[in-house]
Design an enzyme around this catalytic site. Structure first.
Site, mmCIF file in Angstrom:
data_model
loop_
_atom_site.group_PDB
_atom_site.id
_atom_site.type_symbol
_atom_site.label_atom_id
_atom_site.label_comp_id
_atom_site.label_asym_id
_atom_site.label_seq_id
_atom_site.Cartn_x
_atom_site.Cartn_y
_atom_site.Cartn_z
ATOM 1 N N HIS A 72 21.719 -17.213 -2.637
ATOM 2 C CA HIS A 72 21.189 -18.142 -1.639
ATOM 3 C C HIS A 72 20.544 -19.346 -2.321
ATOM 4 C CE1 HIS A 72 20.928 -15.533 2.250
ATOM 5 N NE2 HIS A 72 22.109 -15.488 1.680
ATOM 6 N N TYR A 201 12.366 -18.208 8.117
ATOM 7 C CA TYR A 201 10.957 -17.835 8.293
ATOM 8 C C TYR A 201 10.422 -18.658 9.462
ATOM 9 C CZ TYR A 201 10.936 -15.600 3.645
ATOM 10 O OH TYR A 201 11.181 -14.775 2.570
ATOM 11 N N PRO A 295 4.659 -8.670 2.261
ATOM 12 C CA PRO A 295 6.057 -8.960 1.915
ATOM 13 C C PRO A 295 6.532 -10.385 2.217
ATOM 14 C CG PRO A 295 5.932 -7.528 3.845
ATOM 15 C CD PRO A 295 4.541 -7.670 3.336
ATOM 16 N N LYS A 299 7.814 -10.964 -3.028
ATOM 17 C CA LYS A 299 7.406 -10.906 -4.439
ATOM 18 C C LYS A 299 7.233 -9.504 -5.015
ATOM 19 C CE LYS A 299 7.501 -14.991 -5.859
ATOM 20 N NZ LYS A 299 8.945 -15.025 -5.636
ATOM 21 N N TYR A 387 8.878 -19.328 -4.968
ATOM 22 C CA TYR A 387 9.788 -18.413 -4.282
ATOM 23 C C TYR A 387 10.910 -17.957 -5.212
ATOM 24 C CZ TYR A 387 12.242 -16.302 -0.313
ATOM 25 O OH TYR A 387 12.838 -15.404 0.541
HETATM 26 P P1 RFL Z 1 7.793 2.021 -5.756
HETATM 27 O O1 RFL Z 1 9.068 1.461 -5.313
HETATM 28 O O2 RFL Z 1 6.791 2.403 -4.732
HETATM 29 O O3 RFL Z 1 8.146 3.283 -6.671
HETATM 30 C C1 RFL Z 1 7.165 4.221 -7.067
HETATM 31 C C2 RFL Z 1 7.871 5.524 -7.321
HETATM 32 O O4 RFL Z 1 6.950 6.488 -7.792
HETATM 33 C C3 RFL Z 1 7.166 7.702 -7.114
HETATM 34 N N1 RFL Z 1 5.901 8.456 -7.181
HETATM 35 C C4 RFL Z 1 5.699 9.482 -8.023
HETATM 36 N N2 RFL Z 1 6.492 10.076 -8.937
HETATM 37 C C5 RFL Z 1 5.995 11.113 -9.641
HETATM 38 N N3 RFL Z 1 4.730 11.588 -9.453
HETATM 39 C C6 RFL Z 1 3.896 11.043 -8.544
HETATM 40 N N4 RFL Z 1 2.660 11.511 -8.394
HETATM 41 C C7 RFL Z 1 4.375 9.918 -7.783
HETATM 42 N N5 RFL Z 1 3.837 9.138 -6.818
HETATM 43 C C8 RFL Z 1 4.774 8.258 -6.476
HETATM 44 C C9 RFL Z 1 7.592 7.299 -5.725
HETATM 45 O O5 RFL Z 1 8.330 8.317 -5.056
HETATM 46 C C10 RFL Z 1 8.457 6.086 -6.033
HETATM 47 O O6 RFL Z 1 9.814 6.415 -6.244
HETATM 48 O O7 RFL Z 1 7.042 1.064 -6.783
HETATM 49 P P2 RFL Z 1 7.637 0.027 -7.898
HETATM 50 O O8 RFL Z 1 8.684 0.691 -8.733
HETATM 51 O O9 RFL Z 1 6.468 -0.581 -8.526
HETATM 52 O O10 RFL Z 1 8.432 -1.051 -7.034
HETATM 53 C C11 RFL Z 1 7.723 -1.905 -6.161
HETATM 54 C C12 RFL Z 1 8.601 -2.281 -4.975
HETATM 55 O O11 RFL Z 1 9.155 -1.121 -4.409
HETATM 56 C C13 RFL Z 1 7.822 -3.050 -3.912
HETATM 57 O O12 RFL Z 1 6.917 -3.945 -4.512
HETATM 58 C C14 RFL Z 1 8.752 -3.866 -2.996
HETATM 59 O O13 RFL Z 1 9.563 -3.021 -2.241
HETATM 60 C C15 RFL Z 1 7.946 -4.770 -2.094
HETATM 61 N N6 RFL Z 1 8.772 -5.477 -1.108
HETATM 62 C C16 RFL Z 1 9.508 -6.593 -1.449
HETATM 63 N N7 RFL Z 1 9.499 -7.054 -2.721
HETATM 64 C C17 RFL Z 1 10.283 -8.113 -3.068
HETATM 65 O O14 RFL Z 1 10.257 -8.511 -4.227
HETATM 66 N N8 RFL Z 1 11.096 -8.760 -2.177
HETATM 67 C C18 RFL Z 1 11.146 -8.377 -0.893
HETATM 68 O O15 RFL Z 1 11.935 -8.962 -0.129
HETATM 69 C C19 RFL Z 1 10.332 -7.278 -0.467
HETATM 70 N N9 RFL Z 1 10.372 -6.843 0.777
HETATM 71 C C20 RFL Z 1 8.868 -5.007 0.188
HETATM 72 C C21 RFL Z 1 9.689 -5.713 1.112
HETATM 73 C C22 RFL Z 1 8.187 -3.857 0.571
HETATM 74 C C23 RFL Z 1 8.311 -3.400 1.848
HETATM 75 N N10 RFL Z 1 7.596 -2.230 2.147
HETATM 76 C C24 RFL Z 1 8.108 -1.126 2.825
HETATM 77 C C25 RFL Z 1 6.294 -1.990 1.541
HETATM 78 C C26 RFL Z 1 9.816 -5.275 2.392
HETATM 79 C C27 RFL Z 1 9.135 -4.127 2.768
HETATM 80 C C28 RFL Z 1 9.332 -3.702 4.162
HETATM 81 C C1 PHB Z 2 13.966 -8.458 3.284
HETATM 82 O O1 PHB Z 2 15.162 -8.816 3.316
HETATM 83 O O2 PHB Z 2 13.613 -7.269 3.457
HETATM 84 C C2 PHB Z 2 12.909 -9.459 3.045
HETATM 85 C C3 PHB Z 2 13.290 -10.762 2.738
HETATM 86 C C4 PHB Z 2 12.315 -11.723 2.530
HETATM 87 C C5 PHB Z 2 10.982 -11.383 2.635
HETATM 88 C C6 PHB Z 2 10.600 -10.082 2.921
HETATM 89 C C7 PHB Z 2 11.576 -9.101 3.142
HETATM 90 O O3 PHB Z 2 10.068 -12.357 2.464
#
Ligand code: RFL
Ligand code: PHB
Length: 394
Positions: A72, A201, A295, A299, A387
């Site tokens: 994108h 957005y 989110p 980031k 971004y």
């Molecule tokens: P994670 O992905 O939470 O992984 C942590 C892992 O550790 C495991 N765990 C354990 N394992 C062993 N022993 C224990 N005691 C444990 N406790 C936990 C868990 O099962 C898991 O597998 O952390 P990590 O690796 O630091 O990754 C971070 C990302 O997952 C997170 O920051 C992003 O998903 C945030 N986020 C977004 N980030 C972006 O860069 N771009 C996005 O568009 C974006 N959209 C989002 C998001 C997060 C969202 N949610 C649900 C919070 C959209 C959403 C909806």
């Molecule tokens: C997503 O596709 O889940 C998404 C994209 C952009 C954002 C947050 C989530 O800022």
């Protein structure tokens, strides 16, 4: 069990770190509490910034992303009934983002780790990280009903916001900075082609909305909702009607999103949090284990990747030369980028959402800020720069 680097958590941070260490010839073991299917299906991020894309390619994990990901070149900001495009390459000297879901990044990294890397144990729950201030830190964990100990040179906590590794940093050493927000997101996945080519957005009098995608046939859509919202109060038709209202354009009255079956629906709270320092003795924290962002700025996953890139370099230097200099500066180096992303995420969130307590004055300020971004290449460049992902050291 004994290894060089014990990694707690097999999310994006833990898996990418294991991959980078493997490429540097450093042994590791990844302990993941959940099963493989759960980790591969957990719906989360969708946008990879340029440095994350570059790092996945350099780690030999970019082949499917380059085939299936959608590049994108911008986003649309929609407010006051009009749309304004932010052109990323033009404003940043060529940087873009990639739409490639976290689920896919995780699947690719798991497949590589199982084929080429060190042990990756699913269903292995860390109970505690001990000995941070000794030369042999360890992880006590439960696997297949048995308690075991993994002894390491270094332990890296990649166990997310609810993990246990953070507790290895003593209370008196650790500070957590936090902010909560008075709204949540209701997110859906729908088998409907995205109507827009890029993410939209939307700031609207009814609250924030975001149109994202997972592929050319699957849409990912979000609505700002009050904290404590029960998804059951949002039948599909109500969600689509509300999305139509929030994305409405003055120039296209009666326009509607293309609807399709909703395959997932959930409510996500929003929080900003940073725990400092990100290292204590021989225990290091990376990704959501150390910090989370709302989110809106996309980031979270990218920051997790940035942390482990910095950390993998530091560990590689340690084992190549014996010098701990980069490990000693890891926390300070990572936190500079973390706080920049915290600010950007806060800025995007508070500029685009409607705080239930906000006054008409506050709304005018938001619209003035958005107008400035739409009208000024300088203001737009600041958004685009953040971004698409700041260069390392930037
Ligand atoms: P994670 O992905 O939470 O992984 C942590 C892992 O550790 C495991 N765990 C354990 N394992 C062993 N022993 C224990 N005691 C444990 N406790 C936990 C868990 O099962 C898991 O597998 O952390 P990590 O690796 O630091 O990754 C971070 C990302 O997952 C997170 O920051 C992003 O998903 C945030 N986020 C977004 N980030 C972006 O860069 N771009 C996005 O568009 C974006 N959209 C989002 C998001 C997060 C969202 N949610 C649900 C919070 C959209 C959403 C909806
Ligand atoms: C997503 O596709 O889940 C998404 C994209 C952009 C954002 C947050 C989530 O800022």
């Amino acid at each position: 069990m004994r290894t060089t680097v014990g990694i707690v958590g097999g999310g994006p941070a833990g898996l990418l770190l294991a991959r980078l260490l493997h490429r540097a010839g450093i042994a590791s073991v990844v302990l993941e509490s959940r099963d493989r299917g759960y980790v591969e299906r957990r719906q989360r991020a969708g946008i990879l910034e340029q440095p994350t894309v570059d790092a996945l390619r350099a780690a030999g994990a970019g082949a499917r992303m380059d085939r299936e990901g959608l590049v994108h070149d911008g986003i649309e900001l929609r407010f006051g009934g009009r749309g304004h495009r932010i052109d990323f390459p033009g404003l940043t000297g060529g940087r873009r983002v990639m739409v490639y879901a976290q689920t896919e990044v995780v699947k690719d990294l798991i497949a590589l780790q199982l084929a080429e890397g060190g042990p990756l144990l699913f269903g292995a729950e860390a109970l505690a990280v001990t000995g941070a201030d000794t030369d042999t830190p360890a992880v006590r964990f439960r696997h297949e009903g048995r308690e075991q100990v993994l002894t390491c040179d270094y332990v890296v906590g990649c166990d997310g916001f609810h993990g246990v590794a953070r507790d290895a940093v003593p209370e008196g050493v650790r500070t957590t900075y936090e902010r909560t927000y008075p709204y949540s997101w209701l997110g859906i996945l729908a088998d409907a082609p995205p109507v827009y080519e890029e993410l939209v957005y939307a700031h609207s009098p009814r609250g924030f909305a975001l149109a994202s995608m997972r592929s050319t046939s699957v849409s990912r859509l979000y609505l700002q909702v009050p904290n404590g919202t029960d998804p059951a109060d949002w039948p599909d038709a109500r969600i689509w009607d509300e999305l139509d209202a929030r994305f409405a354009l003055d120039a296209a009255p009666g326009w509607r999103l293309e609807r399709g079956p909703v395959t997932a629906k959930s409510v996500l709270p929003m929080r900003s949090s940073v725990t400092e320092p990100m290292r204590y003795g021989r225990v290091l924290l990376a990704g959501d284990a150390a910090h989370i962002v709302p989110p809106t700025g996309a980031k979270g996953l990218n920051l997790a990747a940035a942390d482990v890139i910095v950390l993998a370099r530091a560990l590689a230097a340690r084992y190549a030369t014996g010098s701990t200099e980069l490990l000693d500066t890891y926390s300070a180096t990572a936190l500079r980028r973390v706080w920049r992303a915290e600010h950007f995420s806060y800025f995007m969130t508070t500029t685009l959402h409607t705080d239930p307590a906000q006054s008409a004055f506050d709304t005018r300020l938001q619209l003035s800020e958005l107008d400035r971004i739409a009208a000024s290449p300088h203001a737009a460049a600041e958004l685009a720069d953040n971004y698409t992902g700041l260069a390392f050291g930037g």
